[in-house]
Design an enzyme around this catalytic site. Structure first.
Site, mmCIF file in Angstrom:
data_model
loop_
_atom_site.group_PDB
_atom_site.id
_atom_site.type_symbol
_atom_site.label_atom_id
_atom_site.label_comp_id
_atom_site.label_asym_id
_atom_site.label_seq_id
_atom_site.Cartn_x
_atom_site.Cartn_y
_atom_site.Cartn_z
ATOM 1 N N HIS A 249 0.937 -1.119 -0.053
ATOM 2 C CA HIS A 249 -0.024 0.041 -0.029
ATOM 3 C C HIS A 249 0.929 1.521 -0.117
ATOM 4 C CE1 HIS A 249 -3.213 2.891 0.903
ATOM 5 N NE2 HIS A 249 -3.960 1.960 0.504
ATOM 6 N N ASP A 300 -8.211 -5.005 -0.034
ATOM 7 C CA ASP A 300 -8.729 -6.016 -1.157
ATOM 8 C C ASP A 300 -8.466 -7.251 -1.157
ATOM 9 O OD1 ASP A 300 -9.507 -3.883 -3.035
ATOM 10 O OD2 ASP A 300 -7.632 -3.261 -3.449
HETATM 11 C C1 LIG Z 1 -0.615 -0.690 -4.002
HETATM 12 C C2 LIG Z 1 0.841 -0.392 -4.751
HETATM 13 C C3 LIG Z 1 0.478 0.300 -5.895
HETATM 14 C C4 LIG Z 1 1.394 0.575 -3.591
HETATM 15 O O1 LIG Z 1 2.519 1.179 -4.399
HETATM 16 P P1 LIG Z 1 3.772 1.826 -4.227
HETATM 17 O O2 LIG Z 1 3.496 2.462 -2.785
HETATM 18 O O3 LIG Z 1 4.017 2.849 -5.190
HETATM 19 O O4 LIG Z 1 4.927 0.742 -3.921
HETATM 20 P P2 LIG Z 1 5.896 0.284 -5.084
HETATM 21 O O5 LIG Z 1 4.911 -0.091 -6.409
HETATM 22 O O6 LIG Z 1 6.750 1.303 -5.612
HETATM 23 O O7 LIG Z 1 6.588 -0.851 -4.631
HETATM 24 C C5 LIG Z 1 7.709 -0.552 -3.683
HETATM 25 C C6 LIG Z 1 8.415 -1.871 -3.514
HETATM 26 O O8 LIG Z 1 7.654 -2.925 -3.078
HETATM 27 C C7 LIG Z 1 7.457 -3.951 -4.138
HETATM 28 N N1 LIG Z 1 5.827 -4.343 -4.062
HETATM 29 C C8 LIG Z 1 5.058 -3.807 -3.873
HETATM 30 N N2 LIG Z 1 3.842 -4.116 -3.881
HETATM 31 C C9 LIG Z 1 4.077 -5.609 -4.262
HETATM 32 C C10 LIG Z 1 3.269 -6.646 -4.344
HETATM 33 N N3 LIG Z 1 1.968 -6.794 -4.223
HETATM 34 N N4 LIG Z 1 3.899 -7.728 -4.805
HETATM 35 C C11 LIG Z 1 5.321 -7.683 -4.720
HETATM 36 N N5 LIG Z 1 5.981 -6.879 -4.737
HETATM 37 C C12 LIG Z 1 5.376 -5.483 -4.234
HETATM 38 C C13 LIG Z 1 7.682 -3.266 -5.709
HETATM 39 O O9 LIG Z 1 7.965 -4.260 -6.622
HETATM 40 C C14 LIG Z 1 8.710 -2.601 -5.095
HETATM 41 O O10 LIG Z 1 9.996 -3.185 -5.162
HETATM 42 P P3 LIG Z 1 11.347 -2.330 -5.732
HETATM 43 O O11 LIG Z 1 11.614 -1.220 -4.589
HETATM 44 O O12 LIG Z 1 12.010 -3.757 -5.370
HETATM 45 O O13 LIG Z 1 11.087 -2.062 -6.667
HETATM 46 C C15 LIG Z 1 1.580 -1.782 -5.004
HETATM 47 O O14 LIG Z 1 1.931 -2.301 -3.566
HETATM 48 C C16 LIG Z 1 0.765 -2.688 -5.553
HETATM 49 O O15 LIG Z 1 0.859 -2.844 -6.943
HETATM 50 N N6 LIG Z 1 0.349 -3.597 -5.174
HETATM 51 C C17 LIG Z 1 -0.534 -4.665 -5.766
HETATM 52 C C18 LIG Z 1 -2.068 -4.202 -6.190
HETATM 53 C C19 LIG Z 1 -2.864 -4.088 -5.192
HETATM 54 O O16 LIG Z 1 -3.221 -4.727 -4.302
HETATM 55 N N7 LIG Z 1 -3.817 -2.900 -5.262
HETATM 56 C C20 LIG Z 1 -4.649 -2.500 -4.182
HETATM 57 C C21 LIG Z 1 -4.383 -1.256 -3.438
HETATM 58 S S1 LIG Z 1 -5.435 -0.895 -2.130
#
Ligand SMILES: CC(C)(COP(=O)(O)OP(=O)(O)OC[C@H]1O[C@@H](n2cnc3c(N)ncnc32)[C@H](O)[C@@H]1OP(=O)(O)O)[C@@H](O)C(=O)NCCC(=O)NCCS
Length: 362
Positions: A249, A300
């Protein structure tokens, strides 16, 4: 100056609707863990007025909302024409919200009416997709009981209403998330409420936002159907650079407070409906994900299983999110319309400079 990607951590405006400060979710100052058993109607009133309703106000508000949980026949017919198409239900919803803004006569911007029509339209899309008749709301019931009845065709028990009520309350708002911010941008141009909600639905559709709940269940089904070891599945997906849906998140780095409450409901309802194998699988994935990445489940993750236990098709999960979040979208639209100004940020240009268009005459 290094710009934060995706506006992460950037405060773009003020709000009195909700807050995630210090990773504690509050609606108008009330912590979500105290509101989880408040009625959905009470929480909607709170979000729209930033105060709790009196008992008389709540009764009148509930009555008004339920009285609006009906769609004119011609609107149902139009929805039926698009709902039978093979497109994703969120695409159907996107068009339906826009449609409501053109067929939903009387006053254009009337939040109780709009919320009630949204819930009724979402239930109608589900019924039409299932080839089932459209049910009528019962004026003696609350909004949540009616909503569950309208989408399922079955009168839910008091316990199931309470569970679904908590799901709706927990999803009702979440300060400046992507879809809410989108709604506020549209509201800031003085556009109408239906346009704001249509835009919000478009933003919610994506898998990094509301679309994650459907992907969570797809993952659970894939693991169960193939009999794959969940640890192997997670490793394989991540080795391919894929994220595990329902984890991580932008704000809650130490765990999403909503997921903690939803986990309890998911465990109970999955046992009661014979879906406990899915819950056990979720526990295995959660434990392994924490060991491997220190990521926690988000809102979710467990909602997906809860919706499945309410016999909802996974393709409709994100529409359910939209149904609950309409409350918050409207709260922010009201606030933006009354207190905000045009949202028009600037960008840092990083493209080519000092180019000159060739003189084609010479
Ligand atoms: C929710 C979300 C977009 C938050 O994104 P964010 O704060 O921008 O974090 P990032 O996407 O930059 O991720 C940071 C790190 O954690 C990892 N990471 C984050 N969520 C992950 C996941 N669900 N599975 C695996 N790795 C994950 C990323 O790959 C990244 O790794 P890196 O630094 O080695 O590149 C992201 O966690 C995600 O895409 N989750 C899956 C989708 C989801 O469940 N969405 C509902 C949100 S309520």
């Amino acid at each position: 100056m290094k710009l934060p990607k995706g506006l992460a951590g950037v405060v773009v405006d003020q709000t009195k609707v909700s807050s995630t400060k210090n990773a504690v979710l509050t609606y108008a100052g009330y912590p979500i863990k105290e509101l989880k058993d408040a009625s959905f109607e009470e929480v909607v009133f709170l979000l729209w007025h930033t105060r709790l309703p009196s008992s008389d106000e709540l009764t009148a508000f509930r009555k008004r909302l339920v009285s609006e949980m009906v769609l004119p026949d011609h609107t149902v017919q139009l929805i039926a024409r698009i709902a039978k198409e093979p497109q994703h239900p969120m695409s159907i919803l996107r068009t339906t919200v826009s449609l409501l803004g053109t067929t939903n006569d009387v006053k254009r911007d009337d939040p109780p009416r709009i919320l009630a029509k949204m819930l009724t339209a979402i239930a109608a899309i589900i019924r039409i997709r299932d080839g089932k008749p459209i049910e009528q709301a019962n004026q003696n019931w609350g909004v949540v009981k009616n909503f569950v009845y309208l989408f399922s065709g079955e009168q839910p028990t008091a316990e199931r209403v309470k569970m679904f009520n908590t799901v709706m309350v927990l999803h009702a708002d979440h300060e400046f998330n992507a879809s809410t911010f989108t709604a506020r941008v549209v509201a800031s141009t003085k556009s109408d409420d239906y346009s704001c909600l249509t835009a919000a639905v478009c933003a919610l559709k994506g898998p990094l936002h509301g679309g994650a709940n459907e992907r969570v269940f797809e993952m659970l089904e894939a693991i169960r159907e193939t009999g794959q070891d969940p640890v192997g599945y997670v490793n394989e997906q991540m080795a391919r650079g894929r994220k595990i849906m329902g984890f991580g998140h932008r704000i809650y780095k130490d765990g999403d407070p909503r997921a903690v409450i939803l986990r309890v409901i998911a465990q109970k309802i999955s046992q009661e409906t014979g879906n406990d194998e899915y819950f056990a699988l979720q526990e295995q994935i959660r434990e392994y994900m924490f060991k491997k990445t220190h990521l926690h489940p988000n809102v979710d993750y467990y909602t997906a299983l809860i919706y499945h236990c309410f016999n909802l098709d996974k393709k409709t999960f994100t529409m359910m999110f939209a149904a609950c979040r309409t409350a918050g979208w409207l709260a922010h639209v009201i606030e933006q319309q009354t207190e905000g100004c045009l949202i028009r940020p600037s960008s840092e240009y990083v493209g080519e400079t000092n180019r000159h268009y060739p003189n084609k005459e010479g």
